[in-house]
Design a protein around this motif. Structure first.
Motif, PDB file in Angstrom:
ATOM      1  N   ARG A  67      -9.847  -9.132  81.957  1.00 56.83           N
ATOM      2  CA  ARG A  67      -8.762  -8.192  81.236  1.00 56.83           C
ATOM      3  C   ARG A  67      -9.644  -7.533  80.161  1.00 56.83           C
ATOM      4  O   ARG A  67      -8.954  -6.281  79.686  1.00 56.83           O
ATOM      5  CB  ARG A  67      -8.203  -9.412  80.158  1.00 56.83           C
ATOM      6  CG  ARG A  67      -6.899 -10.260  81.067  1.00 56.83           C
ATOM      7  CD  ARG A  67      -6.768 -11.619  80.164  1.00 56.83           C
ATOM      8  NE  ARG A  67      -5.886 -12.490  81.252  1.00 56.83           N
ATOM      9  CZ  ARG A  67      -5.882 -13.662  81.141  1.00 56.83           C
ATOM     10  NH1 ARG A  67      -6.560 -14.375  80.448  1.00 56.83           N
ATOM     11  NH2 ARG A  67      -5.172 -14.465  81.892  1.00 56.83           N
ATOM     12  N   ASP A 148      -7.280  -9.528  72.503  1.00 51.52           N
ATOM     13  CA  ASP A 148      -6.162  -9.328  73.524  1.00 51.52           C
ATOM     14  C   ASP A 148      -6.378 -10.030  74.801  1.00 51.52           C
ATOM     15  O   ASP A 148      -5.630 -10.611  75.591  1.00 51.52           O
ATOM     16  CB  ASP A 148      -5.947  -8.038  73.545  1.00 51.52           C
ATOM     17  CG  ASP A 148      -5.098  -7.406  72.650  1.00 51.52           C
ATOM     18  OD1 ASP A 148      -4.690  -8.054  71.559  1.00 51.52           O
ATOM     19  OD2 ASP A 148      -4.392  -6.171  72.644  1.00 51.52           O
ATOM     20  N   ALA A 152      -4.149 -13.141  76.647  1.00 48.63           N
ATOM     21  CA  ALA A 152      -3.224 -12.726  77.476  1.00 48.63           C
ATOM     22  C   ALA A 152      -2.597 -13.785  78.324  1.00 48.63           C
ATOM     23  O   ALA A 152      -1.776 -13.654  78.691  1.00 48.63           O
ATOM     24  CB  ALA A 152      -4.108 -11.398  78.377  1.00 48.63           C
ATOM     25  N   ALA A 155       0.969 -14.629  77.854  1.00 45.55           N
ATOM     26  CA  ALA A 155       1.937 -13.884  78.346  1.00 45.55           C
ATOM     27  C   ALA A 155       1.998 -14.195  80.065  1.00 45.55           C
ATOM     28  O   ALA A 155       2.853 -13.201  80.537  1.00 45.55           O
ATOM     29  CB  ALA A 155       1.586 -12.582  78.209  1.00 45.55           C
ATOM     30  N   TYR A 161       1.875 -20.284  82.561  1.00 44.67           N
ATOM     31  CA  TYR A 161       2.087 -20.727  81.233  1.00 44.67           C
ATOM     32  C   TYR A 161       2.214 -22.335  81.189  1.00 44.67           C
ATOM     33  O   TYR A 161       1.295 -23.083  80.468  1.00 44.67           O
ATOM     34  CB  TYR A 161       3.147 -20.231  80.473  1.00 44.67           C
ATOM     35  CG  TYR A 161       2.871 -20.361  78.944  1.00 44.67           C
ATOM     36  CD1 TYR A 161       1.987 -19.693  78.034  1.00 44.67           C
ATOM     37  CD2 TYR A 161       3.597 -21.390  78.309  1.00 44.67           C
ATOM     38  CE1 TYR A 161       1.739 -19.730  76.907  1.00 44.67           C
ATOM     39  CE2 TYR A 161       3.452 -21.586  76.815  1.00 44.67           C
ATOM     40  CZ  TYR A 161       2.606 -20.900  76.212  1.00 44.67           C
ATOM     41  OH  TYR A 161       2.531 -21.066  74.829  1.00 44.67           O
ATOM     42  N   PHE A 198      -0.746  -8.995  69.768  1.00 46.28           N
ATOM     43  CA  PHE A 198      -1.889  -8.059  70.620  1.00 46.28           C
ATOM     44  C   PHE A 198      -1.963  -6.912  69.935  1.00 46.28           C
ATOM     45  O   PHE A 198      -0.793  -6.325  69.446  1.00 46.28           O
ATOM     46  CB  PHE A 198      -1.364  -7.842  72.223  1.00 46.28           C
ATOM     47  CG  PHE A 198      -0.941  -9.270  72.978  1.00 46.28           C
ATOM     48  CD1 PHE A 198      -2.230  -9.587  73.294  1.00 46.28           C
ATOM     49  CD2 PHE A 198       0.010  -9.829  72.919  1.00 46.28           C
ATOM     50  CE1 PHE A 198      -2.258 -11.033  74.370  1.00 46.28           C
ATOM     51  CE2 PHE A 198       0.108 -11.005  73.618  1.00 46.28           C
ATOM     52  CZ  PHE A 198      -0.953 -11.673  74.419  1.00 46.28           C
ATOM     53  N   GLY A 203      -1.860  -4.149  75.251  1.00 46.09           N
ATOM     54  CA  GLY A 203      -1.323  -5.605  75.183  1.00 46.09           C
ATOM     55  C   GLY A 203       0.190  -5.536  74.519  1.00 46.09           C
ATOM     56  O   GLY A 203       0.815  -6.391  74.709  1.00 46.09           O
ATOM     57  N   GLU A 206       2.497  -4.530  77.376  1.00 46.32           N
ATOM     58  CA  GLU A 206       2.702  -5.414  78.569  1.00 46.32           C
ATOM     59  C   GLU A 206       2.723  -6.962  78.105  1.00 46.32           C
ATOM     60  O   GLU A 206       3.415  -7.552  79.134  1.00 46.32           O
ATOM     61  CB  GLU A 206       1.263  -4.973  79.543  1.00 46.32           C
ATOM     62  CG  GLU A 206       1.333  -3.682  79.745  1.00 46.32           C
ATOM     63  CD  GLU A 206       2.531  -3.179  80.652  1.00 46.32           C
ATOM     64  OE1 GLU A 206       2.941  -4.139  81.603  1.00 46.32           O
ATOM     65  OE2 GLU A 206       2.599  -2.191  80.965  1.00 46.32           O
ATOM     66  N   TRP A 207       2.218  -7.402  77.287  1.00 43.81           N
ATOM     67  CA  TRP A 207       2.256  -8.873  76.872  1.00 43.81           C
ATOM     68  C   TRP A 207       2.831  -9.246  75.586  1.00 43.81           C
ATOM     69  O   TRP A 207       3.139 -10.600  75.861  1.00 43.81           O
ATOM     70  CB  TRP A 207       0.695  -9.331  76.801  1.00 43.81           C
ATOM     71  CG  TRP A 207      -0.049  -8.744  78.060  1.00 43.81           C
ATOM     72  CD1 TRP A 207      -0.016  -8.816  79.077  1.00 43.81           C
ATOM     73  CD2 TRP A 207      -1.426  -8.635  77.945  1.00 43.81           C
ATOM     74  NE1 TRP A 207      -0.586  -8.379  80.057  1.00 43.81           N
ATOM     75  CE2 TRP A 207      -1.869  -8.351  79.191  1.00 43.81           C
ATOM     76  CE3 TRP A 207      -2.633  -8.622  77.046  1.00 43.81           C
ATOM     77  CZ2 TRP A 207      -2.989  -7.971  79.611  1.00 43.81           C
ATOM     78  CZ3 TRP A 207      -3.769  -8.180  77.249  1.00 43.81           C
ATOM     79  CH2 TRP A 207      -4.389  -7.921  78.684  1.00 43.81           C
ATOM     80  N   GLU A 208       3.321  -8.646  74.703  1.00 38.28           N
ATOM     81  CA  GLU A 208       3.654  -9.260  73.201  1.00 38.28           C
ATOM     82  C   GLU A 208       5.145  -9.852  73.511  1.00 38.28           C
ATOM     83  O   GLU A 208       5.033 -11.118  73.218  1.00 38.28           O
ATOM     84  CB  GLU A 208       3.906  -7.838  72.534  1.00 38.28           C
ATOM     85  CG  GLU A 208       4.392  -8.320  71.161  1.00 38.28           C
ATOM     86  CD  GLU A 208       3.263  -8.862  70.055  1.00 38.28           C
ATOM     87  OE1 GLU A 208       3.511  -9.608  69.110  1.00 38.28           O
ATOM     88  OE2 GLU A 208       2.096  -8.623  70.313  1.00 38.28           O
ATOM     89  N   ALA A 211       4.673 -13.223  75.761  1.00 40.51           N
ATOM     90  CA  ALA A 211       3.924 -13.918  75.166  1.00 40.51           C
ATOM     91  C   ALA A 211       4.581 -14.761  73.883  1.00 40.51           C
ATOM     92  O   ALA A 211       4.884 -16.153  73.844  1.00 40.51           O
ATOM     93  CB  ALA A 211       2.609 -13.491  74.506  1.00 40.51           C
TER      94      ALA A 211
END
Length: 224
Positions: A67, A148, A152, A155, A161, A198, A203, A206-208, A211
């Motif tokens: 990452r 971040d 990661a 997310a 997860y 993030f 971040g 793509e991830w907030e 997550a």
């Protein structure tokens, strides 16, 4: 499974870059001319493979490094961020609360011996300590990239997860269920209370959202 030979090569490349910036001789891909470079890699990898680890393993190390590769354009000092990734959970005992501090102190001892200059060593140690809160300042670009990269996993798709949360529970197998739910819920609430999980543009984009959905779902599961 993480490729240990590839991880070792990644460490040597990063250390070579740090030593070059410090005016040390370049030793080539396999560390020739880098005193003890391989020994440091092997010692770190042994730490990441300790038997008490279930999530904070060499797989986690490899994932964070991957990452950082994705996010490196946002960093002021990608070399420092990569070194911090190597050290950020190098000391990890689930029943201790000072793992980040001990990991930072390990970096402060090991990196000067390995030929890293004082300023970058201090930055690496600062970054490792930042993973206590995962709350870097708005102008802390290196901190944003490391945090971040470390977060990661939050997310990840639901199945990944779930595997992550199961591995965390295994690391804390000695904690009774009620106490674990209370402590884990507090951590999740602290994360959800951050204005942003993030901080890098990637971040955030793509991830907030994923997550936050995972964290809310886990909170609901823990409270049920």
């Amino acid at each position: 499974m993480a490729d240990l030979d590839e991880l070792r090569s990644r460490w040597l490349r990063t250390l070579r870059a740090a030593r070059a910036d410090a005016g040390q001789a370049d030793g080539g891909e396999h560390g020739v001319g880098l005193p003890d470079a391989g020994r440091y890699a092997d010692a770190l990898l042994r730490r990441w493979a300790e038997p008490q680890r279930r999530y904070h393993t060499v797989e986690h190390l490899a994932a964070v490094l991957d990452r950082v590769d994705v996010l490196e354009e946002y960093a002021d000092d990608p070399v420092a961020v990569r070194l911090a990734a190597w050290f950020h959970d190098a000391v990890y005992l689930p029943d201790r609360s000072e793992n980040e501090e001990r990991s930072a102190r390990l970096a402060e001892r090991a990196l000067p011996e390995a030929g890293v200059d004082a300023a970058r060593t201090a930055e690496v140690a600062r970054l490792v300590r930042l993973t206590v809160t995962h709350d870097p300042a708005d102008d802390d670009l290196d901190g944003q990239v490391l945090c971040d990269a470390d977060l990661a996993i939050l997310a990840a798709p639901p199945s990944a997860y779930a595997a992550y949360t199961a591995a965390v529970r295994q690391e804390y197998h000695f904690v009774p269920d009620d106490a674990f739910r209370e402590g884990r819920s507090a951590i999740l609430r602290q994360l959800l209370g951050l204005p942003r999980l993030f901080r890098t543009p990637y971040g955030t984009r793509e991830w907030e959202a994923a997550a936050r959905a995972n964290l809310r779902a886990e909170c609901e599961k823990l409270s049920s």
